[in-house]
Scaffold this motif. Structure first.
Motif, PDB file in Angstrom:
ATOM      1  N   ILE A  33     -12.332 -50.389  -8.319  1.00 34.36           N
ATOM      2  CA  ILE A  33     -12.668 -49.326  -8.989  1.00 34.36           C
ATOM      3  C   ILE A  33     -12.942 -48.041  -8.222  1.00 34.36           C
ATOM      4  CG2 ILE A  33     -14.010 -48.475 -10.795  1.00 34.36           C
ATOM      5  CD1 ILE A  33     -14.120 -51.290 -11.962  1.00 34.36           C
ATOM      6  N   PHE A  34     -13.730 -48.314  -7.136  1.00 33.24           N
ATOM      7  CA  PHE A  34     -14.110 -47.213  -6.479  1.00 33.24           C
ATOM      8  C   PHE A  34     -12.902 -46.566  -5.773  1.00 33.24           C
ATOM      9  CE2 PHE A  34     -15.362 -45.397  -2.398  1.00 33.24           C
ATOM     10  CZ  PHE A  34     -16.282 -44.367  -2.746  1.00 33.24           C
ATOM     11  N   CYS A  35     -12.215 -47.367  -5.244  1.00 38.34           N
ATOM     12  CA  CYS A  35     -10.783 -46.971  -4.479  1.00 38.34           C
ATOM     13  C   CYS A  35     -10.051 -46.160  -5.471  1.00 38.34           C
ATOM     14  CB  CYS A  35     -10.082 -48.117  -3.899  1.00 38.34           C
ATOM     15  SG  CYS A  35     -11.019 -48.628  -2.540  1.00 38.34           S
ATOM     16  N   PHE A  36      -9.869 -46.603  -6.643  1.00 42.98           N
ATOM     17  CA  PHE A  36      -8.872 -45.929  -7.700  1.00 42.98           C
ATOM     18  C   PHE A  36      -9.499 -44.702  -8.023  1.00 42.98           C
ATOM     19  CE2 PHE A  36      -6.830 -50.201  -8.623  1.00 42.98           C
ATOM     20  CZ  PHE A  36      -5.751 -49.742  -8.504  1.00 42.98           C
ATOM     21  N   ALA A  37     -10.836 -44.423  -8.241  1.00 38.94           N
ATOM     22  CA  ALA A  37     -11.401 -43.256  -8.566  1.00 38.94           C
ATOM     23  C   ALA A  37     -11.299 -42.233  -7.321  1.00 38.94           C
ATOM     24  CB  ALA A  37     -12.954 -43.391  -8.565  1.00 38.94           C
ATOM     25  N   VAL A  38     -11.467 -42.605  -6.159  1.00 39.37           N
ATOM     26  CA  VAL A  38     -11.290 -41.801  -4.912  1.00 39.37           C
ATOM     27  C   VAL A  38      -9.693 -41.387  -4.945  1.00 39.37           C
ATOM     28  CG1 VAL A  38     -11.363 -41.559  -2.626  1.00 39.37           C
ATOM     29  CG2 VAL A  38     -13.322 -42.751  -3.675  1.00 39.37           C
ATOM     30  N   MET A  39      -8.951 -42.222  -5.076  1.00 40.16           N
ATOM     31  CA  MET A  39      -7.466 -41.762  -5.015  1.00 40.16           C
ATOM     32  C   MET A  39      -6.902 -40.662  -6.003  1.00 40.16           C
ATOM     33  SD  MET A  39      -5.551 -45.481  -3.952  1.00 40.16           S
ATOM     34  CE  MET A  39      -4.655 -45.215  -5.235  1.00 40.16           C
ATOM     35  N   SER A  40      -7.558 -41.109  -7.210  1.00 37.48           N
ATOM     36  CA  SER A  40      -7.216 -39.952  -8.494  1.00 37.48           C
ATOM     37  C   SER A  40      -7.976 -38.795  -8.312  1.00 37.48           C
ATOM     38  CB  SER A  40      -7.738 -40.632  -9.750  1.00 37.48           C
ATOM     39  OG  SER A  40      -9.146 -40.532  -9.774  1.00 37.48           O
ATOM     40  N   MET A  41      -8.806 -38.418  -7.672  1.00 39.29           N
ATOM     41  CA  MET A  41      -9.746 -37.346  -7.263  1.00 39.29           C
ATOM     42  C   MET A  41      -8.818 -36.703  -6.227  1.00 39.29           C
ATOM     43  SD  MET A  41     -13.727 -37.870  -7.630  1.00 39.29           S
ATOM     44  CE  MET A  41     -13.736 -39.105  -6.369  1.00 39.29           C
ATOM     45  N   SER A  42      -8.262 -36.983  -5.088  1.00 37.17           N
ATOM     46  CA  SER A  42      -7.833 -36.597  -4.184  1.00 37.17           C
ATOM     47  C   SER A  42      -6.315 -36.416  -4.162  1.00 37.17           C
ATOM     48  CB  SER A  42      -8.078 -37.567  -2.784  1.00 37.17           C
ATOM     49  OG  SER A  42      -7.236 -38.741  -2.898  1.00 37.17           O
ATOM     50  N   SER A  43      -5.579 -36.554  -5.237  1.00 37.51           N
ATOM     51  CA  SER A  43      -4.215 -36.241  -5.423  1.00 37.51           C
ATOM     52  C   SER A  43      -4.068 -34.829  -5.642  1.00 37.51           C
ATOM     53  CB  SER A  43      -3.435 -36.970  -6.318  1.00 37.51           C
ATOM     54  OG  SER A  43      -3.951 -36.846  -7.647  1.00 37.51           O
ATOM     55  N   PRO A  44      -3.425 -34.001  -4.813  1.00 40.80           N
ATOM     56  CA  PRO A  44      -3.312 -32.579  -4.892  1.00 40.80           C
ATOM     57  C   PRO A  44      -2.309 -32.259  -6.242  1.00 40.80           C
ATOM     58  CG  PRO A  44      -2.208 -33.117  -2.881  1.00 40.80           C
ATOM     59  CD  PRO A  44      -2.675 -34.369  -3.554  1.00 40.80           C
ATOM     60  N   THR A  45      -2.426 -31.023  -6.713  1.00 40.69           N
ATOM     61  CA  THR A  45      -1.783 -30.605  -7.750  1.00 40.69           C
ATOM     62  C   THR A  45      -0.869 -29.526  -7.047  1.00 40.69           C
ATOM     63  OG1 THR A  45      -3.271 -28.885  -8.383  1.00 40.69           O
ATOM     64  CG2 THR A  45      -3.542 -30.841  -9.499  1.00 40.69           C
ATOM     65  N   ALA A  46       0.268 -29.139  -7.830  1.00 43.55           N
ATOM     66  CA  ALA A  46       1.056 -28.126  -7.465  1.00 43.55           C
ATOM     67  C   ALA A  46       0.687 -26.798  -6.823  1.00 43.55           C
ATOM     68  CB  ALA A  46       2.392 -28.047  -8.415  1.00 43.55           C
ATOM     69  N   ALA A  47      -0.378 -26.433  -7.920  1.00 43.46           N
ATOM     70  CA  ALA A  47      -1.073 -25.125  -7.681  1.00 43.46           C
ATOM     71  C   ALA A  47      -1.463 -25.350  -6.279  1.00 43.46           C
ATOM     72  CB  ALA A  47      -2.181 -24.670  -8.632  1.00 43.46           C
ATOM     73  N   ASP A  48      -2.455 -26.473  -6.271  1.00 42.67           N
ATOM     74  CA  ASP A  48      -3.106 -26.652  -4.658  1.00 42.67           C
ATOM     75  C   ASP A  48      -2.186 -26.473  -3.573  1.00 42.67           C
ATOM     76  OD1 ASP A  48      -5.604 -27.032  -6.061  1.00 42.67           O
ATOM     77  OD2 ASP A  48      -5.386 -29.386  -6.124  1.00 42.67           O
ATOM     78  N   ASP A  49      -1.032 -27.269  -3.764  1.00 43.76           N
ATOM     79  CA  ASP A  49       0.080 -27.321  -2.630  1.00 43.76           C
ATOM     80  C   ASP A  49       0.505 -25.357  -2.285  1.00 43.76           C
ATOM     81  OD1 ASP A  49       0.057 -29.914  -2.367  1.00 43.76           O
ATOM     82  OD2 ASP A  49       1.801 -30.156  -3.420  1.00 43.76           O
ATOM     83  N   TYR A  50       0.588 -24.984  -3.246  1.00 45.46           N
ATOM     84  CA  TYR A  50       1.035 -23.712  -3.152  1.00 45.46           C
ATOM     85  C   TYR A  50      -0.058 -22.828  -2.355  1.00 45.46           C
ATOM     86  CZ  TYR A  50       2.384 -18.799  -4.204  1.00 45.46           C
ATOM     87  OH  TYR A  50       2.602 -17.534  -4.034  1.00 45.46           O
ATOM     88  N   THR A  51      -1.174 -23.192  -2.993  1.00 46.65           N
ATOM     89  CA  THR A  51      -2.684 -22.401  -2.260  1.00 46.65           C
ATOM     90  C   THR A  51      -2.743 -22.771  -0.943  1.00 46.65           C
ATOM     91  OG1 THR A  51      -3.419 -22.347  -4.696  1.00 46.65           O
ATOM     92  CG2 THR A  51      -4.973 -21.761  -2.740  1.00 46.65           C
ATOM     93  N   ASP A  52      -2.475 -23.697  -0.824  1.00 44.76           N
ATOM     94  CA  ASP A  52      -2.903 -24.363   0.583  1.00 44.76           C
ATOM     95  C   ASP A  52      -1.604 -23.590   1.437  1.00 44.76           C
ATOM     96  OD1 ASP A  52      -4.899 -25.743  -0.082  1.00 44.76           O
ATOM     97  OD2 ASP A  52      -3.636 -27.846   0.020  1.00 44.76           O
ATOM     98  N   LEU A  53      -0.548 -23.566   1.182  1.00 44.95           N
ATOM     99  CA  LEU A  53       0.615 -22.837   1.889  1.00 44.95           C
ATOM    100  C   LEU A  53       0.344 -21.536   2.130  1.00 44.95           C
ATOM    101  CD1 LEU A  53       3.393 -23.132   3.263  1.00 44.95           C
ATOM    102  CD2 LEU A  53       4.609 -22.826   0.928  1.00 44.95           C
TER     103      LEU A  53
END
Length: 98
Positions: free
Chosen positions: A16-36
């Motif tokens: 359950i902890f691993c699934f919670a961490v994975m769901s929080m760390s997936s970047p959104t499209a806006a995050d990718d553009y902002t990072d770029l």
């Protein structure tokens, strides 16, 4: 028997902890553009060429490849063309390519 139940409970909590961490760390499209944009705007190198810029972008996890004097970046179903050392400050000028 008691140790098996506690082991199973610990495994369940870990999963359950691993699934919670994975769901929080997936970047959104806006995050990718902002990072770029942050990567391009926060640095400046007058000697960078298309090959160097593409390498930098790929090492930061972007889908980029040099094409002549520019770099093609595919991000969230859009294609950007970046020209190193353009008119604006930063590593490159860019526009959305059709």
């Amino acid at each position: 028997m008691k140790s098996i139940k506690s082991t199973n409970s610990a495994c369940l909590v870990a999963i359950i902890f691993c699934f919670a961490v994975m769901s929080m760390s997936s970047p959104t499209a806006a995050d990718d553009y902002t990072d770029l944009m942050k990567l391009i705007a926060d640095s400046e190198d007058v000697r960078i060429d298309a090959q160097d810029l593409a390498f930098l972008l790929v090492t930061h996890g972007f889908n980029a490849e040099p094409k002549g004097d520019s770099v093609i970046v595919k991000l969230d179903d859009l294609v950007y063309e970046m020209t190193p050392n353009g008119v604006k400050p930063g590593l490159a000028d860019f526009f959305i390519k059709d």
